[in-house]
Design a protein around this motif. Structure first.
Motif, PDB file in Angstrom:
ATOM      1  N   ASN A  10      28.876  27.263  37.948  1.00 23.63           N
ATOM      2  CA  ASN A  10      29.533  28.225  37.063  1.00 23.63           C
ATOM      3  C   ASN A  10      28.687  29.491  36.898  1.00 23.63           C
ATOM      4  N   GLY A  11      28.024  29.882  37.961  1.00 25.10           N
ATOM      5  CA  GLY A  11      27.239  31.106  37.934  1.00 25.10           C
ATOM      6  C   GLY A  11      25.843  30.953  37.360  1.00 25.10           C
ATOM      7  N   GLU A  54      35.439  23.832  43.064  1.00 24.70           N
ATOM      8  CA  GLU A  54      35.513  24.968  43.972  1.00 24.70           C
ATOM      9  C   GLU A  54      34.121  25.300  44.483  1.00 24.70           C
ATOM     10  N   ILE A  55      34.018  25.546  45.760  1.00 22.03           N
ATOM     11  CA  ILE A  55      32.768  26.044  46.329  1.00 22.03           C
ATOM     12  C   ILE A  55      33.029  27.479  46.761  1.00 22.03           C
ATOM     13  N   GLU A  56      32.356  28.421  46.120  1.00 22.38           N
ATOM     14  CA  GLU A  56      32.560  29.827  46.475  1.00 22.38           C
ATOM     15  C   GLU A  56      32.061  30.051  47.894  1.00 22.38           C
ATOM     16  N   ASP A  57      32.828  30.758  48.674  1.00 22.51           N
ATOM     17  CA  ASP A  57      32.548  31.004  50.092  1.00 22.51           C
ATOM     18  C   ASP A  57      32.499  29.700  50.883  1.00 22.51           C
ATOM     19  N   PRO A  61      37.364  25.484  50.547  1.00 19.36           N
ATOM     20  CA  PRO A  61      36.931  25.982  49.241  1.00 19.36           C
ATOM     21  C   PRO A  61      37.049  24.961  48.122  1.00 19.36           C
ATOM     22  N   LYS A  75      27.360  27.433  45.675  1.00 19.62           N
ATOM     23  CA  LYS A  75      27.889  28.014  44.438  1.00 19.62           C
ATOM     24  C   LYS A  75      29.096  27.193  43.996  1.00 19.62           C
ATOM     25  N   ARG A  77      31.926  25.944  41.282  1.00 22.02           N
ATOM     26  CA  ARG A  77      32.697  26.406  40.118  1.00 22.02           C
ATOM     27  C   ARG A  77      33.469  25.239  39.516  1.00 22.02           C
ATOM     28  N   SER A  80      36.652  27.413  36.483  1.00 21.51           N
ATOM     29  CA  SER A  80      37.745  28.336  36.804  1.00 21.51           C
ATOM     30  C   SER A  80      39.064  27.750  36.309  1.00 21.51           C
TER      31      SER A  80
END
Lengths: 517, 423
Positions: A10-11, A54-57, A61, A75, A77, A80
């Motif tokens: 989550n960033g 979710e996996i960013e990039d 995904p 990364k 998530r 979301s």
């Protein structure tokens, strides 16, 4: 310390252990990825789809976290809207055909569907069509009762019988929403670890015929304990409750995770030893064969012990280290021989290569460490000359010693459970059992473990240490006993017995003396 | 329009027999094959542009190159003959009318990927087809085309026919592998992909019957000869099964890239007298329906149909005329996928049954307009949340019916007197 990697959830960057899947990796740093079918002992199956993240990039995904290894720079998530909606949707699918009979379900209060509904769902039902009807209260054998309608088909139970016990009694039959867990006709659960499927079941589909309908989960006090059913010393939860106007009673044992001892599981026989803590207990003190109150019985035994020309102490291999130490001190003072003769506790060939041990005593390893003799020869010769046998909980009948073979010696019994030795005793002092007491034991593999008082009876039995003290012993309590053990027993001199780690302390071969694990 | 590439021997009486098949060129490519390097064979197949004929259309030659190099594990070939997609009936023609073309293709593929053990996973319901296929395999063994020394060359190939037990899901490649291994046919999570970890944990190539059966022509005539058919990105020919409400339903071999409507009219004879074309399901039940308007400029190739938001699929074209009740078609479709869901993943297991019951309720006159929107949302909630694409096959089609023929669904909802009126 294992290698660590950094990834973002989550960033926010977190540092986690390398080589784990996402669920376990981020759980270690306090981030929950909801999951139903995944269990660390059973591996990832990926059928519930609750752990999709979710996996960013990422490619793809959207991945099930249980099947995805955490890697450097990933990364992830979870927060979301897309993931939150998936979690809501999965919960909706799990619940549409679920009977939602929480008021009569044993699992209520510790149910993954309840917890996740509150955390991740909370929506009203949109189901306006008839639910799927499946089998109820199906006897799977071994005390397991199955409800197919409550089942979420996570296959944990199926995987347990295939991967862990390798007995394969359970399978999922049929497809689509007609899929259900079942046994083969006439082939019930028949392994000695069957009841673990009840614990593994994240919902109320697997229930124990012994426990079902007895208690609501939220009334139970879940205390940590160590099973005394055999020399493995499996870690357990002692689930007990004092109902209104009743005494504090144990309703079940459940396995407590300890990688060093028992992993996630316990055996069925050990699980059922909770009954002995409630029933078959010694309750009435005796003094010279007459019913007496506790104080009188202890005082009478003290007088008898002081007068004894040749006292002989027999100690149970279930006594704690602290108790054994106090018994040894008292024996030295009274010039009594101490014997731990208890060969009958060993059931040759009963053990397996996993948790169940031949030796049904919890602390035999301590005999060697403390130098307590357990041979039949020493026992017999000491018995011959004895005029008073003080038995600290040892059920000698298991070892083929009947009451007539005890000869003319007078018998005293200080213990928790009824047996023929207690029946023959002129002096009887009922004491707290391990679930009501604190102590340390060494298991068959040389792991030193501590247990604390779990159950507090309305009228507590005295603990054995205090009885020994009243008989003339010099140790006030377990702390004093531990200090004394640390000062006097070679193996413990370098250890801090007051602070044994939660997962136990693996003693070295030299520390456990001549015990072969 | 029709061509005879794969179907060259289909009309020859007794072509399933080795003797007659050989008279017409069967196994003629083997000398050429064994004179080539395996990698060169793969290159020819890559150059031909052959795409997987099971429905997904993944380039066949490229798939072979995914096998790990220098592994000391055996490589397996699994030929997917579980043809179970409703409206798909192409592979059965190969199995029955020219099984030696398939066996020859297997030899070519095995040589290219260095596999010595091939499995043909055949649909359980193909009871008569399996007999013909097995007889052909037995003949090929007896003639030395299979076994320790294939056609006298130092290369072993054993072919095992494995019959399914009647599960559509076993056409999904990893469920197929599970089934061959004797387990319940349930798809595996990917990765690992079968080319890395497939049958019995070994690298495995899974190709459709028609893909494999295309190999002899490609090897014999070269990549360019194959590419002479079809379009640039969708080269070659395809066995199309045209069914539904047309004058001449049947199996036709056509080059890819022909206009959909022209094929229906000229090849299949158009819709029946006095009827009107209502929709076209272009490639088996799992492909979204096209309205006649949408189909105007659609051609039968992977790119054009993808551009029309449907899929080429398996070449099973279903033609719908104006007598078709789209709601009942939807119910039929969902019933099939509901019945065939393996029951592993939560959304598919629970969701398809729910959708089916909603449709049944709608048809029984107990539905609401809101149910149509609920169905659309459920399509979204189920799709691509699962291990395999079975549920997506259902939801993509259902969504196309719901959106493109919504008024028919609303008409059923209007039959429910107790519900709110249709706006």
């Amino acid at each position: 310390m294992a290698d660590t990697i950094k990834l973002s959830v989550n960033g926010v960057e977190v540092e986690v252990q390398a080589g784990k899947n996402l669920v376990d990796a981020v759980a270690a740093v306090g981030i929950e990825i909801p999951h139903i079918c995944y269990h660390p002992a059973l591996g990832a199956d990926g059928n519930c789809r609750m752990c999709l993240v979710e996996i960013e990039d990422g490619r793809p995904p959207l991945v099930p976290a249980c099947k995805t290894r955490a890697v450097e720079g990933m990364k992830v998530r979870l927060d979301s809207e897309k993931i939150k909606k998936i979690q809501r949707d999965i919960m909706e699918f799990e619940l549409i055909n679920h009977p939602i009979d929480c008021p009569i379900c044993d699992q209520a209060g510790e149910c993954i569907l309840q917890d996740y509904y509150m955390k991740y769902d909370g929506a009203q039902s949109r189901m306006r069509v008839p639910q799927v009807v499946k089998g109820k209260k199906i006897d799977f054998g071994a005390g397991v009762v199955h409800d197919q309608e409550r089942c979420v088909l996570c296959a944990r139970c199926v995987r347990f019988t295939r991967l862990i016990t390798k007995t394969g009694e359970l399978g999922i039959v049929n497809r689509t929403d007609q899929a259900r867990v079942n046994i083969f006709p006439g082939r019930p659960l028949s392994n000695r670890y069957s009841l673990n499927v009840v614990d593994l079941c994240p919902v109320g589909a697997m229930t124990s015929s012994d426990f079902r309908f007895k208690q609501r989960a939220w009334f139970l006090t879940k205390s940590k304990g160590i099973c005394h059913g055999c020399s493995k010393g499996c870690n357990i939860f002692i689930d007990h409750n004092r109902e209104k106007y009743q005494d504090d009673i144990i309703y079940r044992y459940r396995p407590r995770h300890n990688e060093q001892v028992n992993g996630y599981f316990i055996c069925d026989a050990g699980r059922m030893t909770y009954k002995q803590e409630n029933e078959k207990r010694l309750r009435t003190p005796l003094a010279s064969g007459q019913q007496a109150d506790l104080e009188s019985a202890i005082n009478a035994l003290k007088r008898r012990l002081d007068q004894a020309a040749n006292p002989f102490f027999v100690v149970s291999p279930n006594c704690s280290l602290e108790q054994m130490h106090a018994i040894q001190q008292l024996a030295a003072q009274k010039k009594a021989t101490v014997s731990g003769f208890s060969e009958g506790y060993i059931q040759e060939g009963d053990g397996d290569d996993w948790l169940i041990q031949d030796d049904k005593a919890a602390n035999r390893a301590a005999f060697a460490v403390l130098g307590i003799d357990e041979t039949k020869e020493v026992f017999n010769s000491a018995l011959k000359g004895a005029d008073l046998v003080v038995n600290f909980g040892n059920d000698l009948s298991l070892s083929g010693v009947n009451n007539t073979s005890l000869g003319t010696a007078e018998m005293a019994f200080i213990g928790s459970y009824a047996n023929s030795c207690a029946d023959a005793a002129a002096y009887l002092v009922p004491v707290a059992s391990y679930s009501e007491d604190s102590g340390s034991i060494i298991n068959v593999d040389g792991v030193l473990q501590r247990y604390e008082t779990a159950v507090k009876k309305n009228v507590p039995f005295p603990n054995m240490l205090s009885v020994i003290r009243q008989l003339g012993g010099g140790l006030d309590d377990v702390q004093a006993a531990r200090t004394s053990l640390g000062n006097t027993v070679e193996a413990f001199k370098k250890l801090d017995l007051q602070n044994i780690p939660a997962q136990g302390l693996a003693l070295t071969a030299s520390e456990v003396g001549n015990v072969t694990a | 329009m029709e061509v005879k590439v794969l179907s060259a021997k289909f009309d020859i009486e007794g072509a399933n027999k080795l003797e007659i098949a050989k008279e017409h060129g069967a196994y003629a490519t083997l000398d050429k094959l064994f004179a080539m390097e395996p990698a060169a064979v793969t290159e020819v197949v890559k150059a031909s542009g052959l795409r997987g004929r099971g429905g997904a259309g993944f380039p066949t030659g490229l798939k072979w190159t995914f096998l790990p190099k220098g592994l000391d594990k055996p490589v397996y070939l699994a030929v997917n003959s579980d043809e179970s997609e409703p409206a798909t009936f192409k592979d059965r023609y190969i199995l029955v009318r020219d099984p030696h073309m398939l066996i020859e293709g297997i030899i070519i593929c095995c040589y290219a990927i260095n596999s010595h053990d091939a499995y043909i996973y055949i649909r359980g319901e193909y009871t008569s087809q399996v007999k013909v296929l097995q007889a052909a395999i037995d003949e090929a063994y007896a003639a030395g085309y299979l076994g320790e020394k294939v056609a006298g060359h130092d290369f072993r190939i054993d072919v095992t026919v494995h019959r399914g037990a009647g599960a559509y899901i076993c056409g999904e490649e990893t469920a197929l592998l599970e089934s061959i291994e004797g387990k319940k046919g349930q798809p595996r999570s990917k990765p690992p992909f079968p080319a890395i970890e497939g049958l019995y944990g070994c690298p495995t190539i899974i190709n459709n019957v028609q893909s494999i059966a295309s190999l002899p022509f490609i090897l014999a005539n070269g990549a360019d000869a194959y590419k002479a058919f079809g379009t640039e990105k969708s080269p070659g020919t395809h066995l199309f099964g045209i069914s539904g409400l047309v004058q001449k339903p049947g199996m036709y071999e056509l080059p890819l890239g022909l206009p959909v409507l022209e094929v229906i009219d000229k090849v299949a004879g158009g819709v029946r007298e006095g009827r009107k074309l209502k929709g076209i399901i272009p490639g088996g039940s799992s492909t979204p329906v096209l309205t006649p308007e949408e189909a105007q400029d659609a051609t039968l190739d992977y790119e054009s149909l993808a551009a029309h938001k449907t899929m080429f699929g398996s070449g099973g074209i279903v033609v719908l005329d104006d007598t078709v009740d789209m709601v009942k078609l939807a119910e039929n479709l969902v019933h099939f996928y509901y019945h065939e869901s393996c029951g592993q993943c939560t959304p598919c297991r629970e969701g398809l049954g729910w959708m089916l019951k909603i449709l049944e309720q709608l048809i029984a006159g107990k539905g609401k307009v809101a149910d149509i929107d609920l169905l659309l949302e459920l399509c979204d909630n189920i799709e691509m949340k699962t291990v395999c694409v079975l549920s997506a096959a259902c939801t993509m089609s259902l969504r196309s019916y719901l959106i493109k023929f919504r008024s028919e669904f609303e008409a059923y909802a209007a039959k429910n007197a107790s519900a709110e009126p249709v706006m």
